[in-house]
Scaffold this motif. Structure first.
Motif, PDB file in Angstrom:
ATOM      1  N   LYS A  69       0.824  -1.217   0.000  1.00 42.54           N
ATOM      2  CA  LYS A  69       0.000   0.000   0.000  1.00 42.54           C
ATOM      3  C   LYS A  69       0.858   1.267   0.000  1.00 42.54           C
ATOM      4  N   SER A  70       1.888   1.280   0.846  1.00 41.31           N
ATOM      5  CA  SER A  70       2.734   2.481   0.907  1.00 41.31           C
ATOM      6  C   SER A  70       3.519   2.656  -0.389  1.00 41.31           C
ATOM      7  N   THR A  71       3.960   1.555  -0.954  1.00 36.38           N
ATOM      8  CA  THR A  71       4.702   1.627  -2.214  1.00 36.38           C
ATOM      9  C   THR A  71       3.787   2.178  -3.316  1.00 36.38           C
ATOM     10  N   GLY A 106       9.074   2.880   8.021  1.00 35.07           N
ATOM     11  CA  GLY A 106       9.110   2.354   6.661  1.00 35.07           C
ATOM     12  C   GLY A 106       8.385   3.264   5.684  1.00 35.07           C
ATOM     13  N   ASP A 107       7.213   3.774   6.094  1.00 31.43           N
ATOM     14  CA  ASP A 107       6.455   4.675   5.219  1.00 31.43           C
ATOM     15  C   ASP A 107       7.285   5.895   4.888  1.00 31.43           C
ATOM     16  N   ARG A 108       7.941   6.417   5.909  1.00 32.04           N
ATOM     17  CA  ARG A 108       8.749   7.616   5.687  1.00 32.04           C
ATOM     18  C   ARG A 108       9.849   7.325   4.685  1.00 32.04           C
ATOM     19  N   VAL A 121      -5.604   8.085   1.789  1.00 27.15           N
ATOM     20  CA  VAL A 121      -5.649   7.542   3.142  1.00 27.15           C
ATOM     21  C   VAL A 121      -5.280   6.062   3.071  1.00 27.15           C
ATOM     22  N   GLU A 122      -4.149   5.720   3.651  1.00 26.13           N
ATOM     23  CA  GLU A 122      -3.705   4.321   3.664  1.00 26.13           C
ATOM     24  C   GLU A 122      -4.102   3.667   4.976  1.00 26.13           C
ATOM     25  N   THR A 123      -4.862   2.577   4.900  1.00 18.58           N
ATOM     26  CA  THR A 123      -5.251   1.881   6.129  1.00 18.58           C
ATOM     27  C   THR A 123      -5.072   0.383   5.950  1.00 18.58           C
TER      28      THR A 123
HETATM   29 MG   LIG Z   1       2.282   0.923   4.712  1.00 15.72          MG
END
Ligand SMILES: [Mg+2]
Ligand SMILES: Nc1nc2c(ncn2[C@@H]2O[C@H](COP(=O)(O)OP(=O)(O)O)[C@@H](O)[C@H]2O)c(=O)[nH]1
Length: 317
Positions: free
Chosen positions: A63-65, A99-101, A148-150
């Protein structure tokens, strides 16, 4: 509750594009600060109506990628993007927030991008409200899109479909088959399906399983969720994803749906502001000396809890 001079200054700075001020206001939204309603009232007329994209799916699905690559897509078009990554990981492990950062770091110097990671633990008990307020803050910061990532694994506290205009459900072959996806309730909420890690075994099979479930399911709407294959780490399929999000956005605008979603959200916002304020006022009254005395009477068994409760309610209502 009128705003303090400092709070007014803070809001005005943010409206002029000050990122530090935006960050501080985000923190107030996370902590359900009592000034937030007043702050949002102040920015209301100047706020953009940011388009909200929800990206949900199991941990590690990418998701973050995907978010990172979507940001790049929108930035290429000059669109401004805000991100709220709601991470359930404990503040002690904190691994994935870091990791998101790291994953989104290339946007760190970009003025048209703002990324906020929140531990859902810190947000619990008003998560949906906090996220809605953060979206409003992004609107005031002239963000065209808010992502919005959840983590979506059944019992999440955040009902992403109540918050996002377009819900993207991200799946990976190793997270289970299509039947499990249905069980987790993801089938119902997806506007767009993404099978990420298309470079791995089983991705194509999973995608066709989902497609066949969609084809036998009769959707109320005219929109039928597309199923896309992506390899986010190498940016494959992300342009297609952006196009499908845009197609869904166009679809919502071409029907009454968009207006319905926004109207519903406004009414929910309205009633939750009222509830929150009443709650706050009543809680304050519950701490009064008079009420404490009644607590004492109940504790020492001089009156029973029913009588005590009746007396308290009489006093505070
Ligand atoms: Mg993530
Ligand atoms: N093989 C492969 N790995 C990917 C892909 N997309 C993301 N990853 C990796 O999967 C891991 C988890 O990704 P992340 O975006 O943090 O997932 P999230 O927990 O859903 O936000 C990271 O190590 C990514 O580099 C992909 O398409 N293929």
């Amino acid at each position: 509750m009128p705003l303090t001079k400092d709070e007014i200054k803070l809001v005005d700075k943010m409206l002029k594009g000050d990122r530090v001020a935006l960050g501080r206001l985000m923190t107030l939204a996370e902590s359900r600060h009592r000034s937030l309603p007043g702050i949002l009232e102040r920015i209301n007329s100047s706020a953009y109506d940011s388009y909200v994209i929800g990206i949900t799916g199991p941990p590690g699905a990418g998701k973050s990628t995907i978010t990172d690559k979507l940001i790049t897509q929108y930035r290429t078009q000059g669109k401004r993007v805000g991100v709220i990554a709601v991470d359930p990981s404990s503040p002690f492990s904190g691994g994935s927030i870091l990791g998101d950062r790291v994953r989104m770091h290339e946007h760190a110097m970009d003025d048209g991008v703002f990324i906020r990671s929140s531990s859902s633990r810190g947000l619990s008990g008003g998560l949906a409200r906090s996220v809605s307020e953060m979206i409003k803050l992004y609107g005031a910061f002239a963000m065209d899109y808010v992502i919005v990532e959840t983590v979506g694994v059944g019992q999440t506290e955040l009902q992403i479909m109540d918050i996002a205009d377009t819900v993207v459900v991200v799946l990976v072959p190793e997270a289970g088959d299509a039947v499990q996806t249905m069980k987790a309730g993801l089938m119902e909420i997806a506007d767009v399906f993404v099978v990420n890690k298309a470079d791995r075994d089983g991705a194509k099979v999973l995608a066709s399983e989902i497609k066949s479930i969609i084809s036998i399911k009769s959707y109320k709407d005219l929109w039928e969720p597309p199923v896309l294959l992506t390899s986010a780490h190498v940016n494959e399929g992300i342009d297609d994803l952006k196009n499908q999000v845009e197609a869904h956005k166009d679809y919502l605008h071409s029907t009454e749906r968009f207006k319905e979603i926004r109207d519903k959200r406004k009414v929910e916002e309205f009633s939750s502001i009222i509830k929150e304020n009443i709650d706050r006022e009543l809680s304050k009254k519950l701490e009064s000396e008079e009420v404490k005395k009644i607590y004492e009477l109940v504790r020492s068994a001089e009156i029973d809890p029913y009588e005590g409760a009746r007396r308290v309610i009489q006093k505070i209502m």
